[in-house]
Design an enzyme around this catalytic site. Structure first.
Site, PDB file in Angstrom:
ATOM      1  N   ASP A  70      37.912  53.473  37.182  1.00  0.00           N
ATOM      2  CA  ASP A  70      37.469  54.181  38.239  1.00  0.00           C
ATOM      3  C   ASP A  70      38.088  55.636  38.401  1.00  0.00           C
ATOM      4  OD1 ASP A  70      39.744  52.688  38.451  1.00  0.00           O
ATOM      5  OD2 ASP A  70      39.621  52.791  40.857  1.00  0.00           O
ATOM      6  N   GLU A 134      41.851  50.698  40.616  1.00  0.00           N
ATOM      7  CA  GLU A 134      43.132  51.161  40.536  1.00  0.00           C
ATOM      8  C   GLU A 134      43.218  52.310  41.659  1.00  0.00           C
ATOM      9  OE1 GLU A 134      46.622  53.279  39.917  1.00  0.00           O
ATOM     10  OE2 GLU A 134      44.737  54.217  39.653  1.00  0.00           O
TER      11      GLU A 134
HETATM   12 ZN   LIG Z   1      45.380  56.566  36.910  1.00  0.00          ZN
END
Ligand SMILES: [Zn+2]
Length: 376
Positions: A70, A134
């Site tokens: 992501d 994340e």
């Molecule tokens: Zn990162």
């Protein structure tokens, strides 16, 4: 070798994956890794796709690479020199969201493994732990894969995280730990009243300010080796109705603490509570991230030796910056080191990476895998 990393990085950037969307990146990665002998296990949670790719090694031990597909949103697209998901290459530069953070590093790790496979070099068992959560909440990402690996007795012996750790050159900095984060909301209670009749009121601001002064003055002690001192910042303070003649009944404060592993959450909580002991206050603690640190030892030494061999530079073992997914792996007792590209344009409009960085990082990863040894 460099072309492999470059092409993979470009293909990943061309799959828009604004957090927590994976954008098809992990299927693409699976298509690259399957011919190299990797088996994929999906550990999806909520809207998040998590993939554990495992290649059984010819040598003992398991070395993992952890990363995320992501990316953060692009911001104003018209301000980008090239469209953010076009992966345009001009001269030595690959442009696009995720180039440094951290599709470039994922590409380098895959290129390194592909290179070692093509030369039939014996390897330890290799895991890739890839999440699409994340940059967002980080509640359904790496931690879910760690839980899975723990439950199946498959935790790796050490982990390299592909976060962009470097400042000027690839290899100049690794992160061996990060500070923890505690956020506190404090609501001080008093009794609202007329400012001309203070005997009938209890001023919440007068209650809050001495307590906040005591909090700001807390001595957090000597920091753990290699870490900056714990920082405690009062980041918001609100009280009063806006009228000058009303004694406030409530006063709200936010406190943000970045702590080193020399402190523990319970100790921080007790210190804040003690500073507010004489107040009628409601304290809400959020332990956002636990501090972690990988001690100096063979794993970090081996990484620095590989960097020295390939790039010929000394490596700083740093603990700066915000938190990272390394905390979930470190909490499972695994040595963790973050090593990726430079970080000069991360989260910015116009994110980019130099192609020579991908070449160097691929060579360093290759060397690390080749020389990895499990420590008894
Ligand atoms: Zn990162």
């Amino acid at each position: 070798m460099s072309d492999i990393a470059k092409n993979i990085a470009a293909k990943l950037i061309q799959r828009p994956s604004v957090t927590p969307d994976d954008g098809g990146c992990q299927n693409y990665i699976a298509s690259l890794l399957a011919p190299l002998g990797f088996v994929r296990t999906q550990v999806d949670a909520g809207d998040v796709i998590n993939s554990i790719y495992t290649r059984q090694g010819e040598l003992g031990g398991t070395l993992a690479f952890a990363g995320h597909t992501d990316v953060v949103p692009t911001g104003p697209v018209e301000q980008w020199p090239y469209p953010p998901f076009s992966a345009t290459i001009v001269d030595d530069i690959l442009h696009g969201r995720g180039a440094q953070d951290m599709k470039g590093a994922i590409a380098c790790w895959i290129a390194a493994v592909a290179d070692l496979c093509s030369s039939y070099t014996p390897m330890p068992t290799i895991q890739l732990l890839i999440t699409s959560d994340e940059e967002g909440e980080s509640v359904d990402g790496t931690i879910r894969m760690v839980e899975y690996l723990q439950a199946h007795n498959k935790l790796p012996d050490a982990v390299i995280i592909g976060e962009p750790s470097c400042s000027e050159k690839v290899g100049d900095t690794i992160r061996r730990g990060r500070r923890g984060v505690v956020q506190i909301k404090a609501v001080f209670h008093g009794k609202q009243g007329h400012s001309a009749y203070p005997q009938d009121a209890d001023n919440a601001i007068h209650r809050a300010t001495p307590a906040l002064s005591r909090i700001a003055a807390i001595d957090w002690g000597v920091p753990a080796t290699g870490f900056p001192a714990t920082s405690c910042q009062i980041t918001n303070l609100n009280g009063g109705t806006g009228a000058s003649n009303v004694i406030p009944g409530h006063c709200n404060a936010f406190i943000d603490i970045r702590y080193n592993p020399g402190n523990r959450f319970e100790e921080i909580k007790a210190a804040i509570e003690s500073a507010c002991a004489d107040c009628d206050v409601t304290l809400s603690f959020d332990h956002v991230a636990t501090a972690f640190s990988t001690a100096d030892g063979p794993f970090l030494d081996q990484i620095c030796t590989s960097i020295q061999r390939i790039a010929g530079i000394e490596t700083l073992r740093d603990t700066g910056g915000g938190t990272s997914d390394g905390r979930f792996l470190a909490a499972a007792g695994i040595p963790v080191a973050e090593l990726g590209t430079t970080n000069s344009t991360i989260h910015q409009v116009g994110e980019q990476v130099a192609l020579h960085e991908l070449t160097t990082l691929t060579a360093i990863y290759t060397d690390i895998i080749k020389h990895f040894e499990v420590q008894p």
